[in-house]
Design an enzyme around this catalytic site. Structure first.
Site, PDB file in Angstrom:
ATOM      1  N   LYS A   1     -18.897  39.013  -1.177  1.00 60.24           N
ATOM      2  CA  LYS A   1     -19.797  38.310  -0.568  1.00 60.24           C
ATOM      3  C   LYS A   1     -19.093  38.148   0.991  1.00 60.24           C
ATOM      4  CE  LYS A   1     -22.051  36.534  -4.384  1.00 60.24           C
ATOM      5  NZ  LYS A   1     -21.840  35.545  -5.403  1.00 60.24           N
TER       6      LYS A   1
ATOM      7  N   ILE B   1     -18.589  35.759   6.600  1.00 61.27           N
ATOM      8  CA  ILE B   1     -18.951  35.597   5.207  1.00 61.27           C
ATOM      9  C   ILE B   1     -20.535  35.923   5.222  1.00 61.27           C
ATOM     10  CG2 ILE B   1     -17.681  33.750   5.016  1.00 61.27           C
ATOM     11  CD1 ILE B   1     -19.824  31.940   5.451  1.00 61.27           C
ATOM     12  N   CYS B   2     -20.966  36.264   3.875  1.00 60.81           N
ATOM     13  CA  CYS B   2     -22.356  36.786   3.781  1.00 60.81           C
ATOM     14  C   CYS B   2     -23.276  35.465   3.758  1.00 60.81           C
ATOM     15  CB  CYS B   2     -22.622  37.582   2.480  1.00 60.81           C
ATOM     16  SG  CYS B   2     -24.279  38.144   2.162  1.00 60.81           S
ATOM     17  N   LEU B   3     -24.374  35.483   4.631  1.00 63.63           N
ATOM     18  CA  LEU B   3     -25.221  34.479   4.611  1.00 63.63           C
ATOM     19  C   LEU B   3     -26.843  34.989   4.903  1.00 63.63           C
ATOM     20  CD1 LEU B   3     -23.450  32.148   7.468  1.00 63.63           C
ATOM     21  CD2 LEU B   3     -23.632  31.749   4.822  1.00 63.63           C
TER      22      LEU B   3
END
Length: 174
Positions: free
Chosen positions: A111, A118-120
């Protein structure tokens, strides 16, 4: 805000919404937007401190307010895990949310994108788009980084991908 837990709703309603739609290329309007960003960050930080929930420190790394650096931390099993935090304000801000980076844990979870971003995309980006330009940096930390840390750090610690600083120094001393 339907489906959100009461604590998240309460926190979010206490962070001031922003009114100026301006990005780094907008001159004086950007300066006014930065003032709003600081007010929201100060309000969020004060609220966190008063609730004994202090978990980040950030500041603009350049006079233009387009580069931000700092620290964030997460407490898991009574141990504090601290990480460098950095991000750039996109030129299309506030239409585009900043990409929050934790370079120390780059590549340790799926992620996360290259460079420790960071994966958002799935949960946060649609929320940001819906609330543009009212959301700012404080909202990105509250609704983006905080839930990401809460979801990912315990898994990374329990799987051994992240070691506490005291564990790391003990193993190197032996």
């Amino acid at each position: 805000m339907e489906g959100w837990d009461p604590n998240t709703k309460s926190t979010l309603t206490q962070i001031p919404l922003l009114t100026i739609k301006a990005g780094p290329r907008d001159g004086a309007a950007w300066t006014q937007r930065l003032k709003e960003e600081y007010k929201a960050l100060i309000a969020y930080t004060q609220m966190n401190k008063s609730n004994d929930n202090d978990w980040f420190r950030i500041s603009a790394a350049n006079p233009e307010g387009t580069r931000w650096t700092g620290k964030c931390w997460y407490v898991h099993n009574l141990l504090k895990y601290e990480f460098d935090l950095q991000f750039d304000i996109p030129v299309t801000y506030p239409t585009t949310a900043p990409e929050l980076e934790l370079p120390q844990i780059d590549g340790k979870t799926q992620k996360m994108y290259r460079g420790g971003k960071i994966c958002l995309t799935v949960h946060f980006k649609p929320l940001w788009a819906k609330n543009c330009p009212r959301f700012g940096i404080a909202h990105a930390l509250c609704l983006g980084l905080a839930p990401w840390l809460a979801a990912e750090i315990p898994i990374l610690v329990d799987s051994g991908m992240i070691k506490h600083k005291d564990d790391a120094t003990t193993s190197t001393d032996s």
